[in-house]
Design an enzyme around this catalytic site. Structure first.
Site, PDB file in Angstrom:
ATOM      1  N   LYS A  41      17.485   1.022  10.092  1.00 33.13           N
ATOM      2  CA  LYS A  41      18.249   1.161   8.835  1.00 33.13           C
ATOM      3  C   LYS A  41      19.463   2.067   9.027  1.00 33.13           C
ATOM      4  CE  LYS A  41      14.807   2.832   6.446  1.00 33.13           C
ATOM      5  NZ  LYS A  41      13.751   2.865   7.467  1.00 33.13           N
ATOM      6  N   ARG A 120      11.549   5.950  -1.561  1.00 29.92           N
ATOM      7  CA  ARG A 120      10.478   5.696  -0.601  1.00 29.92           C
ATOM      8  C   ARG A 120       9.129   5.547  -1.298  1.00 29.92           C
ATOM      9  NH1 ARG A 120      12.607   8.046   4.298  1.00 29.92           N
ATOM     10  NH2 ARG A 120      11.246   7.799   6.094  1.00 29.92           N
ATOM     11  N   ARG A 159      13.685   5.990  20.633  1.00 27.70           N
ATOM     12  CA  ARG A 159      14.840   6.473  19.862  1.00 27.70           C
ATOM     13  C   ARG A 159      15.240   7.888  20.275  1.00 27.70           C
ATOM     14  NH1 ARG A 159      15.099   5.861  13.464  1.00 27.70           N
ATOM     15  NH2 ARG A 159      13.280   7.228  13.439  1.00 27.70           N
ATOM     16  N   ARG A 192      13.502  13.028  17.973  1.00 20.19           N
ATOM     17  CA  ARG A 192      13.103  13.673  16.726  1.00 20.19           C
ATOM     18  C   ARG A 192      11.633  14.047  16.792  1.00 20.19           C
ATOM     19  NH1 ARG A 192      15.272   9.685  12.037  1.00 20.19           N
ATOM     20  NH2 ARG A 192      13.218  10.217  11.262  1.00 20.19           N
ATOM     21  N   ARG A 203       3.595   8.416   9.913  1.00 18.06           N
ATOM     22  CA  ARG A 203       4.740   7.847   9.181  1.00 18.06           C
ATOM     23  C   ARG A 203       4.524   6.380   8.851  1.00 18.06           C
ATOM     24  NH1 ARG A 203       9.551   8.649  12.853  1.00 18.06           N
ATOM     25  NH2 ARG A 203      10.888   8.135  11.117  1.00 18.06           N
TER      26      ARG A 203
END
Ligand code: AMP
Length: 245
Positions: A41, A120, A159, A192, A203
């Site tokens: 996103k 969310r 990532r 992260r 998550r």
């Protein structure tokens, strides 16, 4: 940074003025980007922002910026929010909503907006609808990025992000030119804390439990556009633009 866009007011709060005046756009885009963590996103928000002139408004970036820039001055509620974030849990609705309400000017911006990571939960979506109704803001669409579970895990694992300009890379699919270094600003890239496997699982289950119901919520409002998040960022971007045309 694109000279026509500046997210300072979004990242640092209402006391900070954006350094550029938003451009006059004939059809400013007001979009919510929806999808599991890791579907891309943020990357799509950057590409869409460059194409449409709207700012990428990520609530996750607000919390990370708070942590990096003012962790010593955070209120107890904000410190708790940052700790929840690092463990992979969702931040409490009240805290997120307070942070977004403070940044109302970004939602009213004449350049439009690309909301990423907010809303969310259904509670957040209902509150956002109330804010939109109160201020006459009309959402164009909710772009829902769809990706199989195994691909999501691979993307989260690979990532790497730039703590300075928030650039996003993937060690396998979208590596920087020099390993571990941001192409844009030369800062050392980081993984992260919440992309580590122990937080990733939390998550993804938070997404299934709390965020996935928004697919139905926005579908019922006739706003949902489903886009496959498979392929390169450019391929996904092309698909998105076609759907929005
Ligand atoms: P993101 O960068 O969107 O993946 O967000 C990183 C983390 O920030 C999330 O895992 C949550 O802990 C927190 N966060 C960001 N946006 C929200 C939100 N709208 N509601 C609750 N928590 C959020």
């Amino acid at each position: 940074m694109n000279p026509q866009r500046d997210r300072s007011a979004w990242l640092y709060g209402p006391d900070v003025q954006c350094r550029v005046t938003p451009p006059s756009i004939v059809h400013p885009r007001r979009l919510v980007l929806l999808g599991a963590p890791g579907v891309g996103k943020g990357t799509q928000a950057e590409l869409l922002g460059a194409a449409y002139g709207a700012c990428h408004l990520s609530t996750g970036d607000i919390f990370r910026t708070m942590h990096t820039n003012c962790s010593a001055q955070l209120t107890p509620a904000m410190s708790e929010a940052v700790s929840q974030m690092h463990q992979g849990h969702l931040v409490a609705d009240d805290t997120v909503l307070a942070v977004v309400r403070e940044r109302l000017q970004c939602l009213k911006c004449r350049g439009g907006f690309l909301l990423d990571g907010f809303p969310r939960t259904v509670t957040q979506a209902e509150s956002l609808d109330a804010v939109f109704a109160e201020h006459g803001i009309v959402l164009d669409a909710v772009v829902y990025y769809d990706l199989p579970h195994a691909d999501i895990i691979a993307r989260l694992d690979g990532r790497r992000t730039c703590p300075s300009c928030h650039g996003v890379y993937n060690v396998l699919m979208n590596p920087p030119h020099v390993a571990g270094v941001c192409d844009t600003c030369g800062t050392k890239l980081l993984q992260r804390a919440d992309d580590r496997p122990e937080a990733t699982e939390i998550r993804l289950s938070a997404y299934e439990r709390s965020t996935a119901p928004l697919i139905e919520y926005y579908w019922a409002q006739g706003l949902l556009l489903k886009v496959s998040a498979r392929g390169t960022p450019e391929e996904v971007f092309e698909r998105t633009v076609k759907q929005l045309a």
